[in-house]
Design a protein around this motif. Structure first.
Motif, short mmCIF file in Angstrom:
data_model
loop_
_atom_site.label_atom_id
_atom_site.label_comp_id
_atom_site.label_asym_id
_atom_site.label_seq_id
_atom_site.Cartn_x
_atom_site.Cartn_y
_atom_site.Cartn_z
N SER A 13 0.95 -1.25 -0.02
CA SER A 13 -0.03 0.04 0.11
C SER A 13 0.71 1.07 0.09
O SER A 13 0.49 2.37 -0.70
CB SER A 13 -0.93 0.10 1.08
OG SER A 13 -0.49 -0.10 2.51
N GLU A 60 -11.85 8.74 3.26
CA GLU A 60 -11.45 7.46 3.90
C GLU A 60 -12.32 7.41 5.16
O GLU A 60 -12.82 8.49 6.05
CB GLU A 60 -10.06 7.81 4.44
CG GLU A 60 -9.25 6.52 4.85
CD GLU A 60 -7.93 6.68 5.19
OE1 GLU A 60 -7.43 5.58 5.59
OE2 GLU A 60 -7.61 7.62 5.32
N SER A 77 -19.67 3.20 -1.98
CA SER A 77 -18.70 2.58 -1.41
C SER A 77 -17.40 2.53 -2.50
O SER A 77 -17.87 2.25 -3.79
CB SER A 77 -19.25 1.52 -0.99
OG SER A 77 -18.01 0.62 -0.42
N GLY A 78 -16.32 2.78 -1.99
CA GLY A 78 -15.15 2.57 -2.97
C GLY A 78 -14.08 1.98 -2.19
O GLY A 78 -12.98 2.77 -1.75
N GLY A 79 -13.90 0.74 -1.84
CA GLY A 79 -12.78 0.31 -1.14
C GLY A 79 -12.99 0.79 0.43
O GLY A 79 -13.96 0.79 0.90
N ASP A 80 -11.75 1.35 0.78
CA ASP A 80 -11.80 2.10 2.08
C ASP A 80 -12.02 3.42 2.30
O ASP A 80 -12.00 4.19 3.20
CB ASP A 80 -10.41 1.85 2.93
CG ASP A 80 -9.14 2.63 2.02
OD1 ASP A 80 -9.56 3.15 1.06
OD2 ASP A 80 -8.07 2.54 2.45
#
Length: 154
Positions: free
Chosen positions: A4, A52, A120-123
């Protein structure tokens, strides 16, 4: 598996504009520095930004019905840096106007938005706002962020 930190560094190679997304909560002007801003549609006028889910300002900004996206000028990097860590706009050295959401003085452009949709988009959550008003204030270069540093377009 993707590392990451290395992925973040790779994304940092792409220069982005710098904004402060701002809203009122309990009569206090609050904001957050955001570089995940993009246009979506002209008809209707839609823009997006993402937040986030683990940030301490998540609930405040995710649930804001009305907010402003303030596109910063090249000489506002100190404010951008402060607002990346501090939510209170006054503590970040900002001055503003506006009854619906804080419109930061000296910005290149300011977009007053009403939340239109959240995905929603991942985290992160991707927040789509309908632009209900805007202005362009200063004909100067915008603030950019690339490879961990601020700069200006042009």
């Amino acid at each position: 598996m993707i590392d990451s930190r290395a992925f973040r560094d790779a994304l940092g190679c792409y220069p982005t504009g710098v904004t402060i997304v701002s809203t009122y909560a309990g009569g206090v002007a609050l904001g957050m520095t955001v570089n995940s801003f993009a246009s979506v549609s002209l008809e209707p006028p839609l823009v997006l930004w993402s937040i986030e889910r683990t940030t301490h300002r998540y609930d405040l900004l995710r649930n804001a019905k009305d907010y402003a996206i303030n596109i910063l000028a090249h000489d506002q990097s100190a404010m951008a840096e402060l607002c990346a860590h501090e939510a209170n706009l006054a503590a970040c050295g900002a001055s503003w106007s506006g009854d619906v959401a804080p419109l930061i003085d000296g910005a290149v452009a300011r977009l007053l938005c009403r939340q239109h949709a959240v995905h929603s988009g991942g985290d992160h959550d991707i927040i789509i706002g309908e632009v209900i008003a805007f202005d362009t204030l200063r004909p100067v270069e915008s603030l950019l962020f690339s490879r961990g540093s601020y700069g200006k377009a042009g």
